[in-house]
Design a protein around this motif. Structure first.
Motif, PDB file in Angstrom:
ATOM      1  N   HIS A  18      76.723  79.679 -24.391  1.00 31.33           N
ATOM      2  CA  HIS A  18      76.487  80.151 -25.758  1.00 31.33           C
ATOM      3  C   HIS A  18      77.520  79.551 -26.714  1.00 31.33           C
ATOM      4  CE1 HIS A  18      73.132  82.913 -25.572  1.00 31.33           C
ATOM      5  NE2 HIS A  18      73.627  83.468 -24.483  1.00 31.33           N
ATOM      6  N   GLN A  30      78.280  85.631 -15.767  1.00 33.33           N
ATOM      7  CA  GLN A  30      78.413  86.049 -17.159  1.00 33.33           C
ATOM      8  C   GLN A  30      79.337  85.099 -17.921  1.00 33.33           C
ATOM      9  OE1 GLN A  30      78.998  90.364 -17.790  1.00 33.33           O
ATOM     10  NE2 GLN A  30      78.484  90.569 -15.620  1.00 33.33           N
ATOM     11  N   LYS A  39      70.959  83.885 -17.512  1.00 35.99           N
ATOM     12  CA  LYS A  39      72.098  83.838 -16.580  1.00 35.99           C
ATOM     13  C   LYS A  39      73.011  85.047 -16.814  1.00 35.99           C
ATOM     14  CE  LYS A  39      73.657  80.604 -14.322  1.00 35.99           C
ATOM     15  NZ  LYS A  39      73.582  80.231 -12.910  1.00 35.99           N
ATOM     16  N   ASN A  40      73.177  85.433 -18.068  1.00 34.01           N
ATOM     17  CA  ASN A  40      74.007  86.590 -18.392  1.00 34.01           C
ATOM     18  C   ASN A  40      73.401  87.871 -17.819  1.00 34.01           C
ATOM     19  OD1 ASN A  40      76.219  87.910 -19.628  1.00 34.01           O
ATOM     20  ND2 ASN A  40      74.915  88.490 -21.339  1.00 34.01           N
ATOM     21  N   VAL A  41      72.099  88.031 -17.996  1.00 37.42           N
ATOM     22  CA  VAL A  41      71.413  89.214 -17.470  1.00 37.42           C
ATOM     23  C   VAL A  41      71.506  89.241 -15.946  1.00 37.42           C
ATOM     24  CG1 VAL A  41      69.161  90.320 -17.215  1.00 37.42           C
ATOM     25  CG2 VAL A  41      69.878  89.462 -19.452  1.00 37.42           C
ATOM     26  N   ALA A  53      77.477  81.943 -18.752  1.00 36.81           N
ATOM     27  CA  ALA A  53      76.564  82.175 -19.866  1.00 36.81           C
ATOM     28  C   ALA A  53      77.324  82.190 -21.190  1.00 36.81           C
ATOM     29  CB  ALA A  53      75.813  83.490 -19.669  1.00 36.81           C
ATOM     30  N   LYS A  54      78.477  82.815 -21.195  1.00 39.40           N
ATOM     31  CA  LYS A  54      79.287  82.876 -22.419  1.00 39.40           C
ATOM     32  C   LYS A  54      79.707  81.472 -22.847  1.00 39.40           C
ATOM     33  CE  LYS A  54      83.197  85.370 -24.370  1.00 39.40           C
ATOM     34  NZ  LYS A  54      84.254  86.337 -24.112  1.00 39.40           N
ATOM     35  N   THR A 100      71.111  83.243 -21.687  1.00 36.84           N
ATOM     36  CA  THR A 100      70.852  84.682 -21.748  1.00 36.84           C
ATOM     37  C   THR A 100      70.329  85.191 -20.413  1.00 36.84           C
ATOM     38  OG1 THR A 100      70.426  84.561 -24.124  1.00 36.84           O
ATOM     39  CG2 THR A 100      69.546  86.471 -22.955  1.00 36.84           C
ATOM     40  N   ARG A 113      69.863  78.308 -24.914  1.00 34.87           N
ATOM     41  CA  ARG A 113      70.278  79.691 -25.200  1.00 34.87           C
ATOM     42  C   ARG A 113      69.510  80.677 -24.327  1.00 34.87           C
ATOM     43  NH1 ARG A 113      73.795  80.509 -29.283  1.00 34.87           N
ATOM     44  NH2 ARG A 113      73.997  78.871 -30.827  1.00 34.87           N
ATOM     45  N   ALA A 114      68.219  80.433 -24.141  1.00 36.04           N
ATOM     46  CA  ALA A 114      67.403  81.322 -23.305  1.00 36.04           C
ATOM     47  C   ALA A 114      67.898  81.297 -21.860  1.00 36.04           C
ATOM     48  CB  ALA A 114      65.935  80.917 -23.375  1.00 36.04           C
TER      49      ALA A 114
END
Length: 60
Positions: free
Chosen positions: A46, A39, A12-14, A42-43, A10, A6-7
């Motif tokens: 998650h 993004q 990768k999303n940022v 990352a989604k 996150t 998850r980290a």
């Protein structure tokens, strides 16, 4: 390993949001698309973790 995954997602999303914003600021559609792709990755990560969590709850 779920928290680490998850980290990473996150982060990768940022990273993707920053690249997308930089692409918009400079007018680089390539950077915008790369940022949006990150993004999306990352989604998906998650979502995978959510499925794993639901499976664990169902087993318990």
């Amino acid at each position: 390993m779920g928290i680490q995954d998850r980290a990473e997602a996150t982060a990768k999303n940022v990273e993707g949001k920053m690249q997308d914003a930089a692409g918009r600021a400079t007018g680089s559609t390539s950077d915008q698309m790369k940022g949006k792709a990150k993004q999306g990755e990352a989604k998906a990560k998650h979502a995978k973790e959510d499925v794993k969590d639901q499976a664990k709850k169902a087993i318990d």
